[in-house]
Write a protein that holds these residues in place. Structure first.
Motif, PDB file in Angstrom:
ATOM      1  N   ALA A 245      26.150  20.680  34.348  1.00 10.16           N
ATOM      2  CA  ALA A 245      27.304  19.834  34.071  1.00 10.16           C
ATOM      3  C   ALA A 245      27.822  20.050  32.663  1.00 10.16           C
ATOM      4  N   ARG A 246      26.858  20.196  31.698  1.00  8.02           N
ATOM      5  CA  ARG A 246      27.262  20.395  30.312  1.00  8.02           C
ATOM      6  C   ARG A 246      27.923  21.766  30.148  1.00  8.02           C
TER       7      ARG A 246
ATOM      8  N   GLN B  29      16.518  18.162  37.792  1.00  7.92           N
ATOM      9  CA  GLN B  29      17.407  17.233  37.092  1.00  7.92           C
ATOM     10  C   GLN B  29      17.898  17.846  35.783  1.00  7.92           C
ATOM     11  N   THR B  30      16.945  18.546  35.084  1.00  4.31           N
ATOM     12  CA  THR B  30      17.358  19.180  33.832  1.00  4.31           C
ATOM     13  C   THR B  30      18.375  20.274  34.083  1.00  4.31           C
ATOM     14  N   TYR B  31      18.138  21.036  35.165  1.00  5.49           N
ATOM     15  CA  TYR B  31      19.084  22.108  35.506  1.00  5.49           C
ATOM     16  C   TYR B  31      20.487  21.542  35.817  1.00  5.49           C
ATOM     17  N   LEU B  32      20.517  20.448  36.555  1.00  5.54           N
ATOM     18  CA  LEU B  32      21.824  19.838  36.898  1.00  5.54           C
ATOM     19  C   LEU B  32      22.532  19.322  35.655  1.00  5.54           C
ATOM     20  N   ASP B  33      21.746  18.753  34.692  1.00  4.54           N
ATOM     21  CA  ASP B  33      22.370  18.273  33.456  1.00  4.54           C
ATOM     22  C   ASP B  33      22.958  19.442  32.669  1.00  4.54           C
ATOM     23  N   TYR B  34      22.181  20.553  32.591  1.00  6.01           N
ATOM     24  CA  TYR B  34      22.685  21.726  31.869  1.00  6.01           C
ATOM     25  C   TYR B  34      23.914  22.304  32.562  1.00  6.01           C
TER      26      TYR B  34
END
Length: 804
Positions: free
Chosen positions: A323-324, A316-321
């Motif tokens: 997207a950012r 989830q953290t990887y996907l947020d990064y």
């Protein structure tokens, strides 16, 4: 003004056909209406009268309209399952089919029976047409038997269907049912009855279909029950014969074998699952090429990774990064420091996920080893149990076949029992997809005859018909009515338009008489003493010299027995009313004759017409009086040997004339009559019997010598000739007349006739000085000559003292 432009015939060319402008078209239409307005008014009144008669006599009909809805929603009654066909939605073709059902004779028959329409004469009698009314007058002579019940029903069905209108509203499921009747109550009753009849017919059809299905299902159910009982009995007999005892429906060895087999199957499944998990996670670890998207997508294929909270959080953290990073790259560019930091953090997260996957792979290796050991143990137990149950299984094979047959028969019997129960319930609770959403009311709604529509159609149709009749009559009106028509068709100048000055009371005067006002003027003149004959006017007083003067001793002497006294003649109207249009027209003709004399000896002017009674003799006299009044030495000769009407009018007591002078019986001076007022000389034509060779006389050398002699004594000779169409005398006057004037009777002279006679008489065509439009009705002529309508108005002439 009465006179028109004077143009030599050779200068007149055929008019070219030019495209009419909008203004000319409108003007022509207005002129057509002005000419044919009596016909247009008559046709319009006739059409309106016929429409009024139809509206008064046509029976009034009223329309009742009921609205029916074919509901497309699924309907279930008493929570019972509908048949498969009822679950399908209603399509457009089905709605159109229901429209045809509403038009069927079955619905009409039900309506007739329900409302007892056979008792109403409106539905059993024939239409009251013209032939029916006539036949009813003689019905007592041929008595007829009353039609049978079936025949009356056929008539009533035809009447109901004839006035019934069924239509679908657009592409909806709504159907309008309309019925026309002489009574509003009857129209509403029949429209509602048709809707109710359709619903009842739909319910009845479904009830009958369900009843037939239930009867068939009941018979089939009995057969299936018998087959199921027989199969179950065979199973029991086989078990008893082979001593097969089961606990809970199964043998003990079979239960044990099933348990071991189930355990082996489960062990194999666990081993396969553990091996698949290990192979999958090993493949993911081996395919780690640095592509984060591939690893994240592959993680979704491993179930345990999705349940691992560490991997889930890292993912989830990887996907947020990610997207950012994508958002910042679009905003600040891929080389921005913040974007680069995000990429580094994403790389660390991906390494952490990979480490976690390696630990999960070690766990999968341990699980696989345990699953293999369990599988080997279950396989050994299964082999031992199979050896014990081989004997029992031989008999069990046949038993299973018998049980399978029994179960199939019982299941089929149960299914048919369920269908039978549904069919019985549908019979007791029938449903339909149709319902009435609007009842037809008995409020007056007259639809026939449509008064506004009929009147509008009558006005439009009547206007079109009247316009067509007016155009047709105008096209068929092949007569001369305007100056332009004379110049167009005859290809010559129209010298003048001579108006009519009275009613046709004296046919001998070519249809003209004086107006009452002119009669009173002449009566007053007769009471006064007659003035002396005027002396000869010098040639300079009347224009250019027209000939040499003759010694007075050789002029005819005005004997008392040879004086013209026909004061009532129309020809003298130019003298008695010099300020009239009539006189102005002849002054125009005289001017044309004077102008045509320049450079040529145009002394003898022949006056002729196409047909008799067009006024040529009157024109000859009036023209001669006009010329004589100007002071010119003028001789008027009656050259119509066949019908000397001019002689009968001016000198009825003459005993010698033109024929006597030609044959040498008398001298021409002894045959001339003199008008004491204008000094007009007139040579009559005395004919005592019918003359057949008049053309020979006119073409004779004696006649030619006579005219040569007369040319020396007179300035102008007016020769009244016979018409062109009946006789050929005018063709023989080529050596006598220098020019010709054609008299055309207004609104009566035919275009075709004049064109034909002029083509047959080329001498007249070549020497034609012009044409005269005679007997013109000025008030009517203004409706035909739209471009010169103001020319015919009296007020312009009254300003100069002219009167009619």
């Amino acid at each position: 003004m009465l006179q028109t432009r004077i143009t030599h015939p050779r200068e007149i060319e055929s008019p070219t056909q030019e495209s009419a402008s909008l203004e000319q078209t409108v003007s022509s239409a207005i002129a057509l209406i002005g000419r044919q307005y009596p016909v247009i008014i008559f046709v319009m009144c006739l059409c309106i009268g016929l429409a009024g008669v139809y509206l008064l006599t046509a029976p009034k009909r009223y329309t009742g309209t009921a609205v029916l809805l074919i509901d497309s929603r699924k309907m279930q009654g008493l929570q019972t399952q509908q048949a498969t066909g009822a679950d399908s939605s209603i399509d457009s073709a089905m709605v159109d089919s229901q429209v045809e059902v509403l038009k069927s004779e079955t619905i009409a028959t039900n309506v007739i029976k329900q409302l007892h329409l056979l008792d109403s004469p409106e539905f059993t009698d024939d239409e009251a047409g013209l032939l029916t009314s006539i036949s009813n007058l003689f019905s007592w002579m041929f008595p007829e038997q009353r039609p049978s019940e079936a025949a009356l029903m056929r008539i009533a069905i035809g009447k109901v269907l004839g006035y019934l209108s069924i239509k679908r509203v657009g592409l909806s499921y709504v159907i309008e049912i309309s019925y026309q009747s002489r009574s509003p109550d009857e129209a509403a009753r029949i429209a509602n009855a048709v809707a109710e009849g359709y619903i009842n017919d739909s319910l009845e059809s479904k009830y009958q279909a369900s009843r037939r299905a239930a009867v068939w299902l009941q018979d089939r159910l009995k057969e299936l029950r018998t087959e199921a009982s027989t199969a179950e009995r065979a199973v029991v007999d086989f078990k008893a014969k082979n001593n097969i005892v089961d606990a809970g429906g199964r043998l003990l060895t079979e239960q044990q074998l099933a348990e071991i087999n189930s355990s082996l199957t489960q062990a194999r499944a666990q081993r396969a699952e553990a091996q698949a998990k290990l192979e999958r996670i090993t493949a993911i670890l081996n395919s780690d090429d640095g592509d984060s998207k591939v690893i994240l997508n592959d993680l979704a294929t491993v179930t345990d990774t999705m349940n691992n909270p560490v991997i889930t959080k890292l993912r989830q953290t990887y996907l947020d990064y990610a997207a950012r990073e994508s958002d910042w790259s679009n905003r600040y560019g891929p080389t921005h420091l913040a974007v680069v930091n995000l990429r580094n953090q994403m790389r660390e997260i991906r390494h952490s996920i990979t480490d976690e996957l390696r630990r999960t792979a070690e766990v999968y290796k341990s699980d696989l080893a345990i699953a293999k050991a369990r599988e080997e143990s279950s396989q050994k137990s299964l082999n031992d149990t199979i050896t014990l149950s081989n004997g029992t299984n031989q008999a069990q094979i046949a038993l299973r076949d018998l049980e399978s047959n029994a179960q199939s028969a019982r299941a089929l019997s149960d299914n048919f029992l369920q269908l039978y129960m549904v069919s019985v319930q549908q019979q007791s609770f029938p449903i339909t997809e149709a319902r009435v959403i609007t009842q037809a009311s008995n409020a007056p709604n007259k639809t026939s005859p449509k008064t506004t529509l009929i009147l509008l159609a009558t006005l439009i149709g009547g206007a079109i018909l009247a316009g067509g009749v007016a155009v047709l009559l105008d096209m068929m009106d092949r007569v001369f009515r305007t100056v332009s028509q004379v110049e167009q068709y005859l290809r010559t100048s129209c010298l003048a338009s001579i108006p009519t000055i009275g009613s046709e009371q004296n046919q001998g005067l070519a249809g003209h008489t004086l107006l009452s006002r002119a009669g009173r003027l002449l009566a007053r003149r007769r009471k006064q003493p007659q003035p002396a004959a005027p002396k000869s006017v010098p040639a300079a007083a009347s224009g250019p010299p027209l000939g040499k003067s003759e010694p007075r001793s050789k002029q005819p002497q005005p004997h008392g027995d040879r004086l013209l006294t026909a004061n009532q003649s129309v020809g003298r109207y130019v003298i008695n009313s010099p300020f009239s249009r009539f006189a102005e027209g002849f002054r125009s003709i005289k001017l044309a004759c004077d102008l045509s004399s320049y450079g040529s000896a145009n002394k003898v002017v022949g006056i002729t017409s196409g047909l008799p009674n067009e006024g040529k003799s009157t024109v000859s006299e009036a023209l001669a009086q006009t010329v004589a009044q100007s002071g010119a030495r003028t001789l008027l000769i009656d050259g119509d040997i066949r019908n000397p009407s001019l002689t009968a009018r001016l000198a009825p007591s003459a005993h010698a004339g033109l024929i006597d002078v030609v044959i040498g019986r008398v001298d021409w001076t002894d045959a001339v009559w003199i008008d004491p007022q204008t000094n007009l000389h007139f040579m009559p034509c005395v004919v005592t019997s019918r003359f057949s060779n008049s053309s020979d006389v006119l073409a004779s050398p004696q006649m030619e010598r006579l005219f040569q002699n007369l040319r020396e004594h007179y300035d102008r000779i007016i020769l009244d000739l016979s018409p062109l169409a009946p006789v050929i005398d005018v063709r023989a006057t080529g050596a006598l007349a220098d020019s010709y004037i054609l008299v055309v009777e207004w609104a009566k002279a035919k275009v075709d006739i004049l064109e034909r006679v002029l083509s047959e008489t080329p001498i007249v065509r070549e020497r034609m000085l012009g044409a005269i439009l005679n007997k013109v009705n000025m008030a009517v002529m203004s409706r035909y000559d739209i471009y010169s309508a103001g020319y015919y108005r009296n007020r312009y002439y009254k300003r100069y003292g002219y009167v009619d």
